[in-house]
Design a protein around this motif. Structure first.
Motif, PDB file in Angstrom:
ATOM      1  N   ALA A  60       0.831  -1.207   0.000  1.00 37.29           N
ATOM      2  CA  ALA A  60       0.000   0.000   0.000  1.00 37.29           C
ATOM      3  C   ALA A  60       0.865   1.256   0.000  1.00 37.29           C
ATOM      4  CB  ALA A  60      -0.937  -0.003   1.203  1.00 37.29           C
ATOM      5  N   VAL A  61       1.920   1.249   0.783  1.00 39.32           N
ATOM      6  CA  VAL A  61       2.825   2.408   0.828  1.00 39.32           C
ATOM      7  C   VAL A  61       3.502   2.596  -0.529  1.00 39.32           C
ATOM      8  CG1 VAL A  61       4.975   3.276   1.853  1.00 39.32           C
ATOM      9  CG2 VAL A  61       3.178   2.360   3.314  1.00 39.32           C
ATOM     10  N   THR A  62       3.859   1.508  -1.185  1.00 37.51           N
ATOM     11  CA  THR A  62       4.471   1.589  -2.514  1.00 37.51           C
ATOM     12  C   THR A  62       3.510   2.213  -3.520  1.00 37.51           C
ATOM     13  OG1 THR A  62       5.867  -0.316  -2.041  1.00 37.51           O
ATOM     14  CG2 THR A  62       5.545   0.244  -4.358  1.00 37.51           C
ATOM     15  N   VAL A  63       2.259   1.788  -3.498  1.00 36.32           N
ATOM     16  CA  VAL A  63       1.260   2.348  -4.414  1.00 36.32           C
ATOM     17  C   VAL A  63       1.086   3.846  -4.149  1.00 36.32           C
ATOM     18  CG1 VAL A  63      -1.204   2.340  -5.012  1.00 36.32           C
ATOM     19  CG2 VAL A  63       0.050   0.186  -4.821  1.00 36.32           C
ATOM     20  N   VAL A  64       0.982   4.227  -2.878  1.00 37.56           N
ATOM     21  CA  VAL A  64       0.843   5.652  -2.533  1.00 37.56           C
ATOM     22  C   VAL A  64       2.062   6.428  -3.022  1.00 37.56           C
ATOM     23  CG1 VAL A  64       0.745   7.296  -0.605  1.00 37.56           C
ATOM     24  CG2 VAL A  64      -0.730   5.276  -0.601  1.00 37.56           C
ATOM     25  N   ALA A  65       3.260   5.881  -2.832  1.00 42.46           N
ATOM     26  CA  ALA A  65       4.483   6.560  -3.276  1.00 42.46           C
ATOM     27  C   ALA A  65       4.494   6.758  -4.787  1.00 42.46           C
ATOM     28  CB  ALA A  65       5.710   5.767  -2.833  1.00 42.46           C
ATOM     29  N   VAL A  66       4.090   5.757  -5.535  1.00 44.06           N
ATOM     30  CA  VAL A  66       4.056   5.872  -7.004  1.00 44.06           C
ATOM     31  C   VAL A  66       3.049   6.945  -7.431  1.00 44.06           C
ATOM     32  CG1 VAL A  66       3.437   4.659  -9.138  1.00 44.06           C
ATOM     33  CG2 VAL A  66       4.919   3.556  -7.446  1.00 44.06           C
ATOM     34  N   VAL A  67       1.890   6.967  -6.791  1.00 48.37           N
ATOM     35  CA  VAL A  67       0.881   7.992  -7.100  1.00 48.37           C
ATOM     36  C   VAL A  67       1.423   9.388  -6.780  1.00 48.37           C
ATOM     37  CG1 VAL A  67      -1.393   8.889  -6.437  1.00 48.37           C
ATOM     38  CG2 VAL A  67      -1.088   6.455  -6.878  1.00 48.37           C
ATOM     39  N   LEU A  68       2.093   9.533  -5.632  1.00 46.13           N
ATOM     40  CA  LEU A  68       2.668  10.832  -5.262  1.00 46.13           C
ATOM     41  C   LEU A  68       3.755  11.276  -6.235  1.00 46.13           C
ATOM     42  CD1 LEU A  68       2.874  10.589  -1.369  1.00 46.13           C
ATOM     43  CD2 LEU A  68       1.384  12.054  -2.729  1.00 46.13           C
ATOM     44  N   ILE A  69       4.586  10.349  -6.673  1.00 38.82           N
ATOM     45  CA  ILE A  69       5.626  10.694  -7.647  1.00 38.82           C
ATOM     46  C   ILE A  69       4.983  11.214  -8.931  1.00 38.82           C
ATOM     47  CG2 ILE A  69       7.407   9.719  -9.158  1.00 38.82           C
ATOM     48  CD1 ILE A  69       8.140   7.872  -6.756  1.00 38.82           C
ATOM     49  N   GLY A  70       3.950  10.543  -9.388  1.00 39.65           N
ATOM     50  CA  GLY A  70       3.244  11.012 -10.583  1.00 39.65           C
ATOM     51  C   GLY A  70       2.612  12.378 -10.383  1.00 39.65           C
TER      52      GLY A  70
END
Length: 193
Positions: A60-70
């Protein structure tokens, strides 16, 4: 490497984006994410990890991080870097009066809480408060958010006074914890100082 980026880049970037009169406040707002992460992320991650498993939390943290990077890539303006020949050699920078003491204070301000967070569970266990980490960290985080607001409101006018007050409050908290007496009330007092 990530810690160096988190502590160094956002503050400087926020300063460059903000108008002169709001630079201190911009840094305070950007840096507020660190106490929020410590106050909510650590106990929240532990709670969710116990419920859904550590892999689910990391996913979940990885998905949030990818969304934030985008989101950052799409919305945050790109600023030009400094000129290639415009860098000042490190020795000349360190020779500027006040730079070395500021670097030392910064090291102490970052290192001390990091060490404390690393040892917090063991420390609370020795105090008979092993199950209280999920209460102590949010207390610390709430106080940190309040202090970020206070600092943001006054940093452009009183930077030296705020650094001295912060050092005094941290020293008081360390002294309270070092005495080993006072029970849970002392721990919570130290956490909010």
């Amino acid at each position: 490497m990530a810690a160096g980026l988190v502590w160094a880049l956002p503050a400087g970037y926020a300063r460059r984006l903000a108008p002169d009169r709001l630079r201190g406040k911009a840094v305070a707002v950007v840096m507020a994410g660190i106490p929020v992460a410590l106050a909510l992320g650590v106990p929240g991650g532990a709670l969710l990890g116990g419920w859904a498993g550590r892999r689910a939390v990391f996913s979940a943290v990885t998905v949030v991080a990818v969304v934030l990077i985008g989101w950052i890539a799409l919305t945050v303006p790109d600023l030009p870097g400094g000129p290639r020949g415009g860098r000042i050699p490190i020795r000349r920078t360190l020779a500027v009066p006040g730079v070395v003491p500021v670097l030392f204070v910064t090291l102490a301000f970052v290192l001390a809480p990091t060490v404390l967070h690393t040892c917090l569970a063991a420390f609370l266990g020795r105090r008979g408060m092993a199950g209280s980490i999920d209460l102590v960290l949010p207390a610390f985080g709430a106080a940190s958010l309040l202090s970020v607001w206070v600092v943001g409101a006054h940093i452009d006018r009183r930077p030296r006074g705020l650094v001295l007050a912060s050092a005094a409050l941290f020293a008081s908290a360390a002294a309270i914890l070092a005495t080993g007496s006072g029970g849970p009330g002392a721990v919570y007092t130290a956490a909010v100082l």
